[in-house]
Design a protein around this motif. Structure first.
Motif, mmCIF file in Angstrom:
data_model
loop_
_atom_site.group_PDB
_atom_site.id
_atom_site.type_symbol
_atom_site.label_atom_id
_atom_site.label_comp_id
_atom_site.label_asym_id
_atom_site.label_seq_id
_atom_site.Cartn_x
_atom_site.Cartn_y
_atom_site.Cartn_z
ATOM 1 N N ARG A 292 -8.264 -5.277 -12.210
ATOM 2 C CA ARG A 292 -7.113 -4.570 -11.642
ATOM 3 C C ARG A 292 -7.456 -3.141 -11.238
ATOM 4 O O ARG A 292 -6.610 -2.419 -10.707
ATOM 5 C CB ARG A 292 -5.962 -4.564 -12.657
ATOM 6 N N ARG A 293 -8.683 -2.698 -11.539
ATOM 7 C CA ARG A 293 -9.075 -1.339 -11.190
ATOM 8 C C ARG A 293 -10.299 -1.362 -10.268
ATOM 9 O O ARG A 293 -11.048 -2.339 -10.245
ATOM 10 C CB ARG A 293 -9.410 -0.537 -12.454
ATOM 11 N N CYS A 294 -10.504 -0.259 -9.549
ATOM 12 C CA CYS A 294 -11.632 -0.161 -8.633
ATOM 13 C C CYS A 294 -12.925 0.082 -9.417
ATOM 14 O O CYS A 294 -12.915 0.277 -10.626
ATOM 15 C CB CYS A 294 -11.400 0.968 -7.634
ATOM 16 N N ARG A 295 -14.052 0.130 -8.703
ATOM 17 C CA ARG A 295 -15.357 0.267 -9.359
ATOM 18 C C ARG A 295 -15.513 1.621 -10.037
ATOM 19 O O ARG A 295 -16.284 1.774 -10.981
ATOM 20 C CB ARG A 295 -16.480 0.046 -8.348
ATOM 21 N N MET A 296 -14.772 2.639 -9.594
ATOM 22 C CA MET A 296 -14.882 3.956 -10.218
ATOM 23 C C MET A 296 -14.035 4.045 -11.490
ATOM 24 O O MET A 296 -14.377 4.757 -12.417
ATOM 25 C CB MET A 296 -14.441 5.063 -9.248
ATOM 26 N N HIS A 297 -12.913 3.318 -11.517
ATOM 27 C CA HIS A 297 -11.984 3.457 -12.639
ATOM 28 C C HIS A 297 -12.072 2.349 -13.671
ATOM 29 O O HIS A 297 -11.541 2.490 -14.765
ATOM 30 C CB HIS A 297 -10.542 3.551 -12.111
ATOM 31 N N GLY A 298 -12.681 1.222 -13.318
ATOM 32 C CA GLY A 298 -12.822 0.153 -14.292
ATOM 33 C C GLY A 298 -13.896 0.504 -15.304
ATOM 34 O O GLY A 298 -14.771 1.327 -15.042
ATOM 35 N N ARG A 299 -13.828 -0.090 -16.472
ATOM 36 C CA ARG A 299 -14.875 0.131 -17.467
ATOM 37 C C ARG A 299 -15.941 -0.936 -17.331
ATOM 38 O O ARG A 299 -15.698 -1.988 -16.734
ATOM 39 C CB ARG A 299 -14.268 0.097 -18.871
ATOM 40 N N THR A 300 -17.097 -0.690 -17.910
ATOM 41 C CA THR A 300 -18.202 -1.631 -17.785
ATOM 42 C C THR A 300 -18.000 -2.835 -18.691
ATOM 43 O O THR A 300 -18.441 -3.918 -18.381
ATOM 44 C CB THR A 300 -19.541 -0.968 -18.133
ATOM 45 N N ASN A 301 -17.326 -2.650 -19.834
ATOM 46 C CA ASN A 301 -17.130 -3.765 -20.755
ATOM 47 C C ASN A 301 -15.925 -4.590 -20.317
ATOM 48 O O ASN A 301 -14.798 -4.111 -20.345
ATOM 49 C CB ASN A 301 -16.901 -3.221 -22.172
ATOM 50 N N PRO A 302 -16.136 -5.826 -19.892
ATOM 51 C CA PRO A 302 -15.023 -6.632 -19.415
ATOM 52 C C PRO A 302 -14.215 -7.269 -20.529
ATOM 53 O O PRO A 302 -13.310 -8.047 -20.260
ATOM 54 C CB PRO A 302 -15.711 -7.693 -18.559
ATOM 55 N N GLY A 303 -14.512 -7.002 -21.790
ATOM 56 C CA GLY A 303 -13.762 -7.569 -22.900
ATOM 57 C C GLY A 303 -14.418 -8.829 -23.425
ATOM 58 O O GLY A 303 -15.547 -9.150 -23.053
ATOM 59 N N PRO A 304 -13.703 -9.552 -24.285
ATOM 60 C CA PRO A 304 -14.298 -10.729 -24.912
ATOM 61 C C PRO A 304 -14.521 -11.832 -23.890
ATOM 62 O O PRO A 304 -13.809 -11.904 -22.892
ATOM 63 C CB PRO A 304 -13.255 -11.145 -25.943
ATOM 64 N N PRO A 305 -15.522 -12.697 -24.110
ATOM 65 C CA PRO A 305 -15.738 -13.826 -23.210
ATOM 66 C C PRO A 305 -14.556 -14.777 -23.261
ATOM 67 O O PRO A 305 -13.883 -14.890 -24.287
ATOM 68 C CB PRO A 305 -17.014 -14.480 -23.738
ATOM 69 N N ILE A 306 -14.335 -15.460 -22.167
ATOM 70 C CA ILE A 306 -13.187 -16.363 -22.056
ATOM 71 C C ILE A 306 -13.498 -17.666 -22.773
ATOM 72 O O ILE A 306 -14.590 -18.229 -22.607
ATOM 73 C CB ILE A 306 -12.851 -16.607 -20.578
ATOM 74 N N GLY A 307 -12.561 -18.151 -23.567
ATOM 75 C CA GLY A 307 -12.739 -19.415 -24.270
ATOM 76 C C GLY A 307 -13.476 -19.229 -25.583
ATOM 77 O O GLY A 307 -14.090 -18.201 -25.840
ATOM 78 N N ASN A 308 -13.385 -20.232 -26.436
ATOM 79 C CA ASN A 308 -14.032 -20.179 -27.746
ATOM 80 C C ASN A 308 -15.396 -20.840 -27.664
ATOM 81 O O ASN A 308 -15.558 -22.008 -27.999
ATOM 82 C CB ASN A 308 -13.149 -20.858 -28.791
ATOM 83 N N ARG A 309 -16.391 -20.101 -27.190
ATOM 84 C CA ARG A 309 -17.728 -20.663 -27.000
ATOM 85 C C ARG A 309 -18.450 -20.875 -28.324
ATOM 86 O O ARG A 309 -19.379 -21.658 -28.418
ATOM 87 C CB ARG A 309 -18.562 -19.730 -26.122
#
Ligand SMILES: [Zn+2]
Length: 73
Positions: free
Chosen positions: A31-48
């Protein structure tokens, strides 16, 4: 001139130092641009981490069901 995919992208809603919205194209899937987004995208999707050996996976269960069905003849 921006490529079409950038002109159609959702706009970054981050507030700038001037108090206005950034409105740069958001990074795809974010939801944010490359300047305002953070590098960590959060936890991986699904219970791997629940995957141990795959013996009870949908693929293996379907295979076993087919073998069981064929074994009846
Ligand atoms: Zn931004």
């Amino acid at each position: 001139m921006q490529p079409a995919i950038l002109t159609q992208a959702p706009r970054c809603q981050a507030k700038t130092l001037a108090g206005t919205l950034c409105q740069a194209p958001a990074v795809s899937g974010r939801r944010r641009c490359r300047m305002h987004g953070r590098t960590n995208p959060g936890p991986p999707i699904g219970n791997r981490n629940a995957w141990k050996h795959g013996a009870r996976s949908a693929e293996k269960r379907a295979l076993l069901a087919t073998i069981r069905e064929l074994d009846r003849f």
